[in-house]
Design a protein around this motif. Sequence first.
Motif, PDB file in Angstrom:
ATOM      1  N   PRO A   3       0.831  -1.211   0.000  1.00 47.33           N
ATOM      2  CA  PRO A   3       0.000   0.000   0.000  1.00 47.33           C
ATOM      3  C   PRO A   3       0.862   1.256   0.000  1.00 47.33           C
ATOM      4  N   GLU A   4       0.268   2.362  -0.332  1.00 45.94           N
ATOM      5  CA  GLU A   4       0.970   3.633  -0.268  1.00 45.94           C
ATOM      6  C   GLU A   4       1.219   4.007   1.201  1.00 45.94           C
ATOM      7  N   PRO A   5       2.401   4.547   1.514  1.00 44.71           N
ATOM      8  CA  PRO A   5       2.663   4.968   2.899  1.00 44.71           C
ATOM      9  C   PRO A   5       1.653   6.014   3.348  1.00 44.71           C
ATOM     10  N   ASP A   6       1.240   5.907   4.604  1.00 50.89           N
ATOM     11  CA  ASP A   6       0.280   6.850   5.186  1.00 50.89           C
ATOM     12  C   ASP A   6       0.917   7.431   6.445  1.00 50.89           C
ATOM     13  N   GLU A   7       1.623   8.551   6.269  1.00 51.83           N
ATOM     14  CA  GLU A   7       2.357   9.134   7.391  1.00 51.83           C
ATOM     15  C   GLU A   7       1.411   9.653   8.475  1.00 51.83           C
ATOM     16  N   ALA A   8       0.194  10.026   8.086  1.00 53.57           N
ATOM     17  CA  ALA A   8      -0.748  10.558   9.082  1.00 53.57           C
ATOM     18  C   ALA A   8      -1.204   9.466  10.039  1.00 53.57           C
ATOM     19  N   ARG A   9      -1.433   8.247   9.518  1.00 53.95           N
ATOM     20  CA  ARG A   9      -1.914   7.147  10.348  1.00 53.95           C
ATOM     21  C   ARG A   9      -0.796   6.230  10.812  1.00 53.95           C
ATOM     22  N   GLY A  10       0.355   6.272  10.140  1.00 52.27           N
ATOM     23  CA  GLY A  10       1.445   5.365  10.471  1.00 52.27           C
ATOM     24  C   GLY A  10       2.182   5.782  11.732  1.00 52.27           C
ATOM     25  N   TRP A  11       3.015   4.871  12.215  1.00 53.04           N
ATOM     26  CA  TRP A  11       3.805   5.134  13.422  1.00 53.04           C
ATOM     27  C   TRP A  11       4.890   6.158  13.098  1.00 53.04           C
ATOM     28  N   PRO A  12       5.025   7.228  13.882  1.00 47.11           N
ATOM     29  CA  PRO A  12       6.002   8.272  13.555  1.00 47.11           C
ATOM     30  C   PRO A  12       7.438   7.797  13.762  1.00 47.11           C
ATOM     31  N   ALA A  13       8.301   8.176  12.830  1.00 45.73           N
ATOM     32  CA  ALA A  13       9.713   7.786  12.912  1.00 45.73           C
ATOM     33  C   ALA A  13      10.559   8.860  12.251  1.00 45.73           C
ATOM     34  N   THR A  14      11.816   8.965  12.719  1.00 40.92           N
ATOM     35  CA  THR A  14      12.759   9.960  12.207  1.00 40.92           C
ATOM     36  C   THR A  14      14.127   9.303  12.049  1.00 40.92           C
ATOM     37  N   ILE A  15      14.847   9.681  10.996  1.00 38.57           N
ATOM     38  CA  ILE A  15      16.225   9.228  10.801  1.00 38.57           C
ATOM     39  C   ILE A  15      17.154  10.416  11.025  1.00 38.57           C
ATOM     40  N   GLU A  16      18.012  10.326  12.030  1.00 39.25           N
ATOM     41  CA  GLU A  16      18.974  11.395  12.298  1.00 39.25           C
ATOM     42  C   GLU A  16      20.283  11.177  11.557  1.00 39.25           C
ATOM     43  N   ASP A  17      20.614   9.922  11.252  1.00 39.87           N
ATOM     44  CA  ASP A  17      21.879   9.609  10.577  1.00 39.87           C
ATOM     45  C   ASP A  17      21.561   8.901   9.268  1.00 39.87           C
ATOM     46  N   ILE A  18      21.430   9.670   8.195  1.00 33.96           N
ATOM     47  CA  ILE A  18      21.045   9.114   6.908  1.00 33.96           C
ATOM     48  C   ILE A  18      22.158   8.268   6.312  1.00 33.96           C
ATOM     49  N   SER A  19      23.415   8.487   6.752  1.00 35.57           N
ATOM     50  CA  SER A  19      24.520   7.682   6.230  1.00 35.57           C
ATOM     51  C   SER A  19      24.470   6.251   6.765  1.00 35.57           C
ATOM     52  N   GLY A  20      23.863   6.075   7.926  1.00 34.18           N
ATOM     53  CA  GLY A  20      23.771   4.731   8.499  1.00 34.18           C
ATOM     54  C   GLY A  20      22.498   4.018   8.121  1.00 34.18           C
ATOM     55  N   CYS A  21      21.443   4.778   7.786  1.00 33.21           N
ATOM     56  CA  CYS A  21      20.155   4.187   7.422  1.00 33.21           C
ATOM     57  C   CYS A  21      19.466   5.131   6.451  1.00 33.21           C
ATOM     58  N   ASP A  22      19.294   4.685   5.213  1.00 28.41           N
ATOM     59  CA  ASP A  22      18.656   5.575   4.236  1.00 28.41           C
ATOM     60  C   ASP A  22      17.166   5.297   4.064  1.00 28.41           C
ATOM     61  N   ARG A  23      16.647   4.202   4.658  1.00 29.02           N
ATOM     62  CA  ARG A  23      15.223   3.901   4.565  1.00 29.02           C
ATOM     63  C   ARG A  23      14.788   3.144   5.814  1.00 29.02           C
TER      64      ARG A  23
END
Length: 686
Positions: free
Chosen positions: A217-237
Amino acid sequence: MRVPLSWLREHVDVPAETTGRELGEALVPLGMELEGVEEYGDGVRGPLVAGRVLAIEELTEFKKPIRWCRVDVGEHNGDPAGMPGVTAESGASRGVICGARNFAAGDLVVVALPGAMLPGGFEITARKTYGHVSDGMICSARELGIGDDHSGIIVLPADFAPVGGDVTGLLQVHDTVLDLEITPDNGHLESVRGMAREASYVTGGAYRDPADTVKVPEPDEARGWPATIEDISGCDRFSLMPVTGIDPQRQAPLWLRTRLYRAGVRSVSLAVDVTNYVMLELGQPMHAYDPAKLSGRIVVRRAREGEAITTLDHVRRTLTADDLVVADDDGAVGIAGVMGDLRSEISETTTDVLLEAAHWNASSISRTLRHHKLPSEASRRFERGVDPEMAAPALQRAAEMLAEYGGGEVGALSVTGVPYEPPTVTLAADLPARIIGLPVDTATVVERLELLGCTASVDGGTLTVVPPTWRPDLRDPADIVEEVARLGGYEHIPEIVPTPPPGRGLTERQRWRRRVGRALAYAGYVEAVSFPFVGEADWDALGLPADDPRRAALRLLNPLSDEQPLLRTTLLPGLLRGLRRNVGRGLTDVALFETGLVFRPGPDAPGDAPLLRVDARPDDADLAAAEAVLPRQPERAAVVLAGEYDRGGWWGAGRPAEWGDAVEAVRTIAAETGVEVTVTADEHAP
């Protein structure tokens, strides 16, 4: 990796007449090693049927609890008489003695009837025991070879099969498992998905990508669990998907547990089994959190220096700033790509599950798992490279399975990070033919690359290749050439011994080394070659004083063993270890020699070596800085002796080795190298 053949056949049309061993041997030329082929159900025959337990009589007069069960096996039923509550009118049945207590009247079980043969040559017969005739056997998973659980018998779903129906095929009693050794550069083969694709190359069978059956399904940021990436070099997705309302008492279906067992994975719980199954199928490791134990937003960040976490193996670990973690508002809830923590672990009462799948930097995962000595199935795949586009399909696949088998409801998908941009590799169109040494035309090169899933095009003399997402290891022209050679068959590459340039022989130093080795061998010594690694314990064992210059040794950043992190400054520790191994195995008359370099750093040597560039030649200043760090590396020769130097026998008594023989070895070496030696007494440890 252990791969059940039945699982492979779901995704590739392997010819019916192809055996597991034939397929395994066909995969070897593609770069794998066949460790073994295991036949499950080999020798199993006879009726294995579904039976309905009608009544159970507890036999209490024996030392251990025994139950006499009346089981309805349909057309295979016997005499109904002799069991309380079971009459001819209520239906015929068979009487079976069983000691398991995890089933009740009304349950559907697996019954091996007389005449059946179970794994290990165990034949089922009707026999009298505990005062009753046991006319068959109610089976456990281990007794059928489909699991390792023998604590209770198999209780089948009510609609698994008709009573009296044969369940041999439904239980997957017969299967073949290929045990293949995967090299570290082939991370795409750490899944049934990747292995089936390889099988399609060697069999010509049609391949069906299991990821294509998943509708993401298409991602639903409004209903999905909130998450943030602070280090994009270690995790890009980073992706999350909740599943709510799961029945914690439900198990994974028997077929799924059977496949996990044969793939070498222990069944734990429904959520864990499903995530392990999807990891084996698609190659994407996942982690399951109990959302009730999480606090606030999920953050991917570097650990704070000194931050601690108790991992799922119940070990308290102190993290460093180089470790990548998944955290909530209360701190780290997992070491990224390696192992989760106890605080957020799902339990036997968990009804809601938060599934996580991510694409981690392979180098970061590799450093972390080695620093903490914490290898896992997940970290092995991440450090070898996983498909960066597989996180969302894997989450959806796992969530759907949890909903189907656990009665849960799938929540909204949330995806954080940057889109994947596939690399583009350009190379000369004739490079594969020049490197392989075979006439491989451009059309064949393109055909093989497209078989891999690459997009390949030729413009003039340039070949442009865009690798598929599941091959993150294809990054430069050498990788492309290797794949062309691999699909063509390494065995077809001719063996050509290069011609050495004329006019060059051994150097003077090489000639000396050979003369010394021959002379010591003629004198009765056997050459030993030992690792150049030592530890402080070796200096202590030799009794070297604290100020002995041989204790000033170079320390390795990544040693093979923590007990031997230093480079040797003398040959004696390695030789003495070889002597100890010989004496410990009963060979007490030993004379060993070794020649080799020792590493003696000077008192004023710089500490760390500079990191030299690899894309071009380092400049002279960098080379000089690297040279300054190198220690002196003199070549040494050493001997050790034990027991008799001259053997005893019928000709007379032997002569034990003594210090004079060691001195004579020095004279032998000196004679071969043209050096004059003088023997004097000295105080020199050891």
